[in-house]
Design a protein around this motif. Structure first.
Motif, PDB file in Angstrom:
ATOM      1  N   TYR A  60       5.613  12.489   0.191  1.00  0.00           N
ATOM      2  CA  TYR A  60       4.841  12.200  -1.010  1.00  0.00           C
ATOM      3  C   TYR A  60       3.511  12.935  -1.042  1.00  0.00           C
ATOM      4  O   TYR A  60       2.586  12.518  -1.717  1.00  0.00           O
ATOM      5  N   GLY A  61       3.385  13.999  -0.312  1.00  0.00           N
ATOM      6  CA  GLY A  61       2.161  14.792  -0.318  1.00  0.00           C
ATOM      7  C   GLY A  61       1.224  14.389   0.806  1.00  0.00           C
ATOM      8  O   GLY A  61       1.220  13.249   1.270  1.00  0.00           O
ATOM      9  N   SER A  62       0.443  15.355   1.250  1.00  0.00           N
ATOM     10  CA  SER A  62      -0.465  15.115   2.369  1.00  0.00           C
ATOM     11  C   SER A  62      -1.885  14.828   1.922  1.00  0.00           C
ATOM     12  O   SER A  62      -2.759  14.632   2.746  1.00  0.00           O
ATOM     13  N   GLU A  63      -2.135  14.792   0.619  1.00  0.00           N
ATOM     14  CA  GLU A  63      -3.477  14.487   0.129  1.00  0.00           C
ATOM     15  C   GLU A  63      -3.855  13.054   0.488  1.00  0.00           C
ATOM     16  O   GLU A  63      -3.001  12.191   0.626  1.00  0.00           O
ATOM     17  N   MET A  64      -5.136  12.819   0.610  1.00  0.00           N
ATOM     18  CA  MET A  64      -5.622  11.493   0.990  1.00  0.00           C
ATOM     19  C   MET A  64      -5.116  10.422   0.024  1.00  0.00           C
ATOM     20  O   MET A  64      -4.689   9.349   0.449  1.00  0.00           O
ATOM     21  N   VAL A  65      -5.127  10.713  -1.268  1.00  0.00           N
ATOM     22  CA  VAL A  65      -4.689   9.730  -2.265  1.00  0.00           C
ATOM     23  C   VAL A  65      -3.214   9.393  -2.086  1.00  0.00           C
ATOM     24  O   VAL A  65      -2.809   8.245  -2.213  1.00  0.00           O
ATOM     25  N   SER A  66      -2.391  10.392  -1.777  1.00  0.00           N
ATOM     26  CA  SER A  66      -0.961  10.144  -1.581  1.00  0.00           C
ATOM     27  C   SER A  66      -0.717   9.245  -0.381  1.00  0.00           C
ATOM     28  O   SER A  66       0.127   8.345  -0.432  1.00  0.00           O
ATOM     29  N   VAL A  67      -1.447   9.491   0.700  1.00  0.00           N
ATOM     30  CA  VAL A  67      -1.284   8.675   1.903  1.00  0.00           C
ATOM     31  C   VAL A  67      -1.766   7.250   1.639  1.00  0.00           C
ATOM     32  O   VAL A  67      -1.111   6.278   2.039  1.00  0.00           O
ATOM     33  N   VAL A  68      -2.896   7.115   0.931  1.00  0.00           N
ATOM     34  CA  VAL A  68      -3.404   5.781   0.583  1.00  0.00           C
ATOM     35  C   VAL A  68      -2.390   5.041  -0.278  1.00  0.00           C
ATOM     36  O   VAL A  68      -2.103   3.858  -0.048  1.00  0.00           O
ATOM     37  N   ALA A  69      -1.818   5.724  -1.273  1.00  0.00           N
ATOM     38  CA  ALA A  69      -0.833   5.086  -2.148  1.00  0.00           C
ATOM     39  C   ALA A  69       0.406   4.678  -1.366  1.00  0.00           C
ATOM     40  O   ALA A  69       0.982   3.607  -1.610  1.00  0.00           O
ATOM     41  N   SER A  70       0.826   5.502  -0.409  1.00  0.00           N
ATOM     42  CA  SER A  70       1.997   5.154   0.402  1.00  0.00           C
ATOM     43  C   SER A  70       1.749   3.896   1.221  1.00  0.00           C
ATOM     44  O   SER A  70       2.623   3.048   1.347  1.00  0.00           O
ATOM     45  N   ILE A  71       0.553   3.780   1.774  1.00  0.00           N
ATOM     46  CA  ILE A  71       0.232   2.607   2.591  1.00  0.00           C
ATOM     47  C   ILE A  71       0.049   1.379   1.704  1.00  0.00           C
ATOM     48  O   ILE A  71       0.592   0.309   1.987  1.00  0.00           O
ATOM     49  N   ARG A  72      -0.702   1.524   0.628  1.00  0.00           N
ATOM     50  CA  ARG A  72      -1.004   0.380  -0.232  1.00  0.00           C
ATOM     51  C   ARG A  72       0.217  -0.139  -0.975  1.00  0.00           C
ATOM     52  O   ARG A  72       0.483  -1.341  -1.011  1.00  0.00           O
ATOM     53  N   ASP A  73       0.996   0.774  -1.594  1.00  0.00           N
ATOM     54  CA  ASP A  73       2.083   0.368  -2.473  1.00  0.00           C
ATOM     55  C   ASP A  73       3.455   0.428  -1.825  1.00  0.00           C
ATOM     56  O   ASP A  73       4.416  -0.087  -2.375  1.00  0.00           O
ATOM     57  N   GLY A  74       3.558   1.086  -0.665  1.00  0.00           N
ATOM     58  CA  GLY A  74       4.856   1.272  -0.045  1.00  0.00           C
ATOM     59  C   GLY A  74       5.616   2.392  -0.737  1.00  0.00           C
ATOM     60  O   GLY A  74       5.189   2.916  -1.762  1.00  0.00           O
ATOM     61  N   ARG A  75       6.723   2.780  -0.160  1.00  0.00           N
ATOM     62  CA  ARG A  75       7.569   3.840  -0.728  1.00  0.00           C
ATOM     63  C   ARG A  75       9.029   3.429  -0.569  1.00  0.00           C
ATOM     64  O   ARG A  75       9.368   2.646   0.318  1.00  0.00           O
ATOM     65  N   PRO A  76       9.898   3.981  -1.431  1.00  0.00           N
ATOM     66  CA  PRO A  76      11.326   3.653  -1.284  1.00  0.00           C
ATOM     67  C   PRO A  76      11.858   4.115   0.069  1.00  0.00           C
ATOM     68  O   PRO A  76      11.270   4.969   0.717  1.00  0.00           O
ATOM     69  N   GLN A  77      12.932   3.588   0.479  1.00  0.00           N
ATOM     70  CA  GLN A  77      13.632   3.947   1.708  1.00  0.00           C
ATOM     71  C   GLN A  77      12.870   3.562   2.966  1.00  0.00           C
ATOM     72  O   GLN A  77      12.847   4.296   3.940  1.00  0.00           O
TER      73      GLN A  77
END
Length: 197
Positions: free
Chosen positions: A110-127
């Motif tokens: 989902y991208g290596s930008e800080m916002v992408s990593v924050v969104a992955s941790i905060r909201d979770g991701r499929p799979q």
């Protein structure tokens, strides 16, 4: 002034200089902020993601703070503590992957930008990536994201998290950028792995 007194002052001068230099370094060091103010926390949660939820724009307050979650050793150390505390290593290992994806191979779903990593941790991701938005504060999520980015960094950061007390499986984050451990993949997008940093 007597000769013995003068010798005492000469002997004490280097000690006094070292004490003053130490005080100056301590004063110039980045101050620790143990908890962000509520308006700052609210602003940090107001970032914008692209429609595909890969990449986005950090909030303006993040830049006005000086990107602290990526640049201060205290925040990186807190992120490292949270990485261990929340069991991230059970899926991602020491960054090389496992059940979850690797942070070191150069491919980020989902991208290596800080916002992408924050969104992955905060909201979770499929799979498989669970949401931690209700288990961590906003500060903690940004600290963890900053640490995760240092694991997969392609250039050594100037700041470093605390050292490990357990067995080392690879060199520390600021000594071994990911480019030194793995070959970079081909440029472009791999449909199975996402975008390359």
């Amino acid at each position: 002034m007597s000769e013995s007194r003068r010798l005492h002052w000469i002997a004490a001068a280097p000690l006094l200089c070292m004490l003053l230099i130490g005080a100056a370094i301590g004063w110039a060091r980045h101050p620790r902020q143990y908890r962000a103010d509520p308006p700052v926390t609210t602003a940090l949660d107001q970032f914008k993601l692209m429609p595909d939820r890969i990449g986005g724009t950090p909030p303006d307050v993040y830049f006005s703070l000086g990107k602290p979650y990526e640049a201060t050793a205290f925040d990186l150390s807190q992120g490292k503590r949270l990485y261990s505390w929340f069991g991230c290593s059970s899926c991602h290992g020491d960054g090389r992957g496992g059940i979850g994806p690797s942070f070191l191979d150069g491919w980020w779903f989902y991208g290596s930008e800080m916002v992408s990593v924050v969104a992955s941790i905060r909201d979770g991701r499929p799979q498989g990536m669970p949401s931690y938005g209700n288990k961590m504060t906003s500060d903690q999520i940004w600290q963890l994201a900053g640490y995760v980015r240092t694991i997969g960094a392609y250039s050594a950061p100037y700041t470093a998290p605390s050292r490990n007390d357990d067995k080392h499986t690879r060199p520390s984050e600021n000594r071994a950028p990911a480019a030194g451990l793995f070959e970079e993949g081909p440029a472009g997008v791999r449909s199975d792995r996402g975008v390359q940093p």
